[in-house]
Scaffold this motif. Structure first.
Motif, PDB file in Angstrom:
ATOM      1  N   LYS A  72       0.850  -1.184   0.000  1.00  0.00           N
ATOM      2  CA  LYS A  72       0.000   0.000   0.000  1.00  0.00           C
ATOM      3  C   LYS A  72       0.880   1.226   0.000  1.00  0.00           C
ATOM      4  O   LYS A  72       2.094   1.143   0.157  1.00  0.00           O
ATOM      5  N   ASP A  73       0.243   2.400  -0.183  1.00  0.00           N
ATOM      6  CA  ASP A  73       1.010   3.632  -0.291  1.00  0.00           C
ATOM      7  C   ASP A  73       1.692   4.013   1.019  1.00  0.00           C
ATOM      8  O   ASP A  73       2.740   4.624   1.029  1.00  0.00           O
ATOM      9  N   SER A  74       1.045   3.676   2.145  1.00  0.00           N
ATOM     10  CA  SER A  74       1.647   4.056   3.421  1.00  0.00           C
ATOM     11  C   SER A  74       2.285   2.841   4.096  1.00  0.00           C
ATOM     12  O   SER A  74       1.993   1.704   3.749  1.00  0.00           O
ATOM     13  N   VAL A  75       3.145   3.116   5.042  1.00  0.00           N
ATOM     14  CA  VAL A  75       3.871   2.054   5.730  1.00  0.00           C
ATOM     15  C   VAL A  75       3.029   1.489   6.883  1.00  0.00           C
ATOM     16  O   VAL A  75       2.496   2.244   7.688  1.00  0.00           O
ATOM     17  N   TYR A  76       2.909   0.192   6.924  1.00  0.00           N
ATOM     18  CA  TYR A  76       2.182  -0.472   8.005  1.00  0.00           C
ATOM     19  C   TYR A  76       3.161  -1.151   8.950  1.00  0.00           C
ATOM     20  O   TYR A  76       4.170  -1.700   8.522  1.00  0.00           O
ATOM     21  N   TYR A  77       2.825  -1.109  10.225  1.00  0.00           N
ATOM     22  CA  TYR A  77       3.683  -1.713  11.234  1.00  0.00           C
ATOM     23  C   TYR A  77       2.884  -2.679  12.101  1.00  0.00           C
ATOM     24  O   TYR A  77       1.665  -2.574  12.210  1.00  0.00           O
ATOM     25  N   GLU A  78       3.611  -3.565  12.749  1.00  0.00           N
ATOM     26  CA  GLU A  78       2.996  -4.443  13.725  1.00  0.00           C
ATOM     27  C   GLU A  78       3.904  -4.567  14.938  1.00  0.00           C
ATOM     28  O   GLU A  78       5.112  -4.423  14.843  1.00  0.00           O
ATOM     29  N   PHE A  79       3.305  -4.859  16.058  1.00  0.00           N
ATOM     30  CA  PHE A  79       4.006  -4.998  17.319  1.00  0.00           C
ATOM     31  C   PHE A  79       4.891  -6.248  17.285  1.00  0.00           C
ATOM     32  O   PHE A  79       4.404  -7.343  17.016  1.00  0.00           O
ATOM     33  N   SER A  80       6.178  -6.103  17.552  1.00  0.00           N
ATOM     34  CA  SER A  80       7.083  -7.254  17.476  1.00  0.00           C
ATOM     35  C   SER A  80       6.844  -8.263  18.600  1.00  0.00           C
ATOM     36  O   SER A  80       7.292  -9.395  18.518  1.00  0.00           O
ATOM     37  N   ASN A  81       6.157  -7.830  19.641  1.00  0.00           N
ATOM     38  CA  ASN A  81       5.872  -8.727  20.763  1.00  0.00           C
ATOM     39  C   ASN A  81       4.786  -9.759  20.462  1.00  0.00           C
ATOM     40  O   ASN A  81       4.657 -10.745  21.162  1.00  0.00           O
ATOM     41  N   HIS A  82       3.985  -9.506  19.433  1.00  0.00           N
ATOM     42  CA  HIS A  82       2.942 -10.463  19.067  1.00  0.00           C
ATOM     43  C   HIS A  82       3.601 -11.742  18.571  1.00  0.00           C
ATOM     44  O   HIS A  82       4.694 -11.716  18.021  1.00  0.00           O
ATOM     45  N   HIS A  83       2.935 -12.831  18.752  1.00  0.00           N
ATOM     46  CA  HIS A  83       3.441 -14.112  18.279  1.00  0.00           C
ATOM     47  C   HIS A  83       3.767 -14.032  16.786  1.00  0.00           C
ATOM     48  O   HIS A  83       2.996 -13.475  16.013  1.00  0.00           O
ATOM     49  N   HIS A  84       4.913 -14.597  16.392  1.00  0.00           N
ATOM     50  CA  HIS A  84       5.363 -14.532  15.000  1.00  0.00           C
ATOM     51  C   HIS A  84       4.303 -15.085  14.038  1.00  0.00           C
ATOM     52  O   HIS A  84       3.810 -16.176  14.200  1.00  0.00           O
ATOM     53  N   HIS A  85       3.953 -14.305  13.026  1.00  0.00           N
ATOM     54  CA  HIS A  85       2.935 -14.744  12.075  1.00  0.00           C
ATOM     55  C   HIS A  85       3.063 -13.982  10.763  1.00  0.00           C
ATOM     56  O   HIS A  85       3.858 -13.052  10.643  1.00  0.00           O
ATOM     57  N   HIS A  86       2.273 -14.370   9.796  1.00  0.00           N
ATOM     58  CA  HIS A  86       2.252 -13.708   8.493  1.00  0.00           C
ATOM     59  C   HIS A  86       0.814 -13.402   8.095  1.00  0.00           C
ATOM     60  O   HIS A  86      -0.105 -13.691   8.840  1.00  0.00           O
ATOM     61  N   HIS A  87       0.637 -12.841   6.896  1.00  0.00           N
ATOM     62  CA  HIS A  87      -0.708 -12.392   6.497  1.00  0.00           C
ATOM     63  C   HIS A  87      -1.067 -12.820   5.080  1.00  0.00           C
ATOM     64  O   HIS A  87      -0.201 -12.938   4.227  1.00  0.00           O
ATOM     65  N   ILE A  88      -2.379 -12.989   4.874  1.00  0.00           N
ATOM     66  CA  ILE A  88      -2.910 -13.089   3.523  1.00  0.00           C
ATOM     67  C   ILE A  88      -3.772 -11.849   3.317  1.00  0.00           C
ATOM     68  O   ILE A  88      -4.600 -11.525   4.164  1.00  0.00           O
ATOM     69  N   VAL A  89      -3.522 -11.142   2.234  1.00  0.00           N
ATOM     70  CA  VAL A  89      -4.191  -9.865   2.010  1.00  0.00           C
ATOM     71  C   VAL A  89      -5.061  -9.942   0.757  1.00  0.00           C
ATOM     72  O   VAL A  89      -4.609 -10.397  -0.295  1.00  0.00           O
ATOM     73  N   CYS A  90      -6.316  -9.508   0.866  1.00  0.00           N
ATOM     74  CA  CYS A  90      -7.177  -9.444  -0.315  1.00  0.00           C
ATOM     75  C   CYS A  90      -6.829  -8.178  -1.085  1.00  0.00           C
ATOM     76  O   CYS A  90      -6.875  -7.072  -0.544  1.00  0.00           O
ATOM     77  N   THR A  91      -6.468  -8.330  -2.347  1.00  0.00           N
ATOM     78  CA  THR A  91      -6.016  -7.189  -3.137  1.00  0.00           C
ATOM     79  C   THR A  91      -7.180  -6.295  -3.569  1.00  0.00           C
ATOM     80  O   THR A  91      -6.984  -5.192  -4.055  1.00  0.00           O
ATOM     81  N   LYS A  92      -8.434  -6.798  -3.366  1.00  0.00           N
ATOM     82  CA  LYS A  92      -9.588  -6.013  -3.793  1.00  0.00           C
ATOM     83  C   LYS A  92     -10.169  -5.214  -2.629  1.00  0.00           C
ATOM     84  O   LYS A  92     -10.339  -4.012  -2.730  1.00  0.00           O
ATOM     85  N   CYS A  93     -10.469  -5.871  -1.508  1.00  0.00           N
ATOM     86  CA  CYS A  93     -11.124  -5.163  -0.403  1.00  0.00           C
ATOM     87  C   CYS A  93     -10.181  -4.868   0.762  1.00  0.00           C
ATOM     88  O   CYS A  93     -10.541  -4.138   1.682  1.00  0.00           O
ATOM     89  N   GLY A  94      -8.983  -5.440   0.727  1.00  0.00           N
ATOM     90  CA  GLY A  94      -8.021  -5.132   1.781  1.00  0.00           C
ATOM     91  C   GLY A  94      -8.148  -5.999   3.024  1.00  0.00           C
ATOM     92  O   GLY A  94      -7.420  -5.794   3.996  1.00  0.00           O
ATOM     93  N   TYR A  95      -9.079  -6.948   3.005  1.00  0.00           N
ATOM     94  CA  TYR A  95      -9.250  -7.839   4.139  1.00  0.00           C
ATOM     95  C   TYR A  95      -7.949  -8.601   4.430  1.00  0.00           C
ATOM     96  O   TYR A  95      -7.277  -9.062   3.510  1.00  0.00           O
ATOM     97  N   ILE A  96      -7.589  -8.682   5.715  1.00  0.00           N
ATOM     98  CA  ILE A  96      -6.335  -9.330   6.092  1.00  0.00           C
ATOM     99  C   ILE A  96      -6.602 -10.515   7.008  1.00  0.00           C
ATOM    100  O   ILE A  96      -7.335 -10.392   7.989  1.00  0.00           O
TER     101      ILE A  96
END
Ligand code: ZN
Ligand code: ZN
Ligand code: ZN
Length: 139
Positions: A74-98
């Motif tokens: 996306k145009d802006s930078v997204y961050y996540e808390f490093s303390n959360h359990h290690h994980h990854h994401h699947i992102v919908c390219t149409k509606c942005g659902y994660i």
């Protein structure tokens, strides 16, 4: 989710606790999804802080590895808390659902890679996100 108290995290990172730093940390520990500066500003309220302070805080937190960037294309930078359990994401390219997924085999993969002929002998971190269409968007 949060393993350490917010002010403890700041102390360990050698940062003084300020109201903005504490509230930004609180937002990260509460939201288990990638968020950007705008989102944080919305939650904190522009009367309590300002854009420059939030951006500065995010940069500092990233340097101290309290948060890390998530590439959502996306145009802006997204961050996540490093303390959360290690994980990854699947992102919908149409509606942005994660959607989040915890099953990560990349450490195994990188070990294997390093044991083979590679000009690297240490992997410090990795990022891995998948992009596709959710059920709703693929009708
Ligand atoms: Zn996440
Ligand atoms: Zn979708
Ligand atoms: Zn991983």
């Amino acid at each position: 989710m949060c393993m350490k108290k917010d002010n403890e995290i700041l102390k360990l990172s050698g940062l003084k606790s300020t109201p903005t730093r504490l509230s930004v940390l609180e937002v990260f520990s509460q939201y288990c999804k990638p968020i950007n500066a705008e989102y944080i500003l919305d939650i904190l309220g522009k009367d309590k802080t300002d854009t420059v302070t939030v951006y500065r805080t995010l940069n500092m937190f990233e340097k101290k590895k309290i948060i890390h960037q998530v590439d959502l294309r996306k145009d802006s930078v997204y961050y996540e808390f490093s303390n959360h359990h290690h994980h990854h994401h699947i992102v919908c390219t149409k509606c942005g659902y994660i959607e989040r997924f915890d099953d990560c085999r990349i450490s195994e993969m990188s070990k294997e890679l390093l044991s083979k002929k590679s000009k690297f002998n240490i992997i410090q971190s990795h990022s891995f996100e998948l992009f596709g269409l959710c059920n709703k968007c693929n009708k």
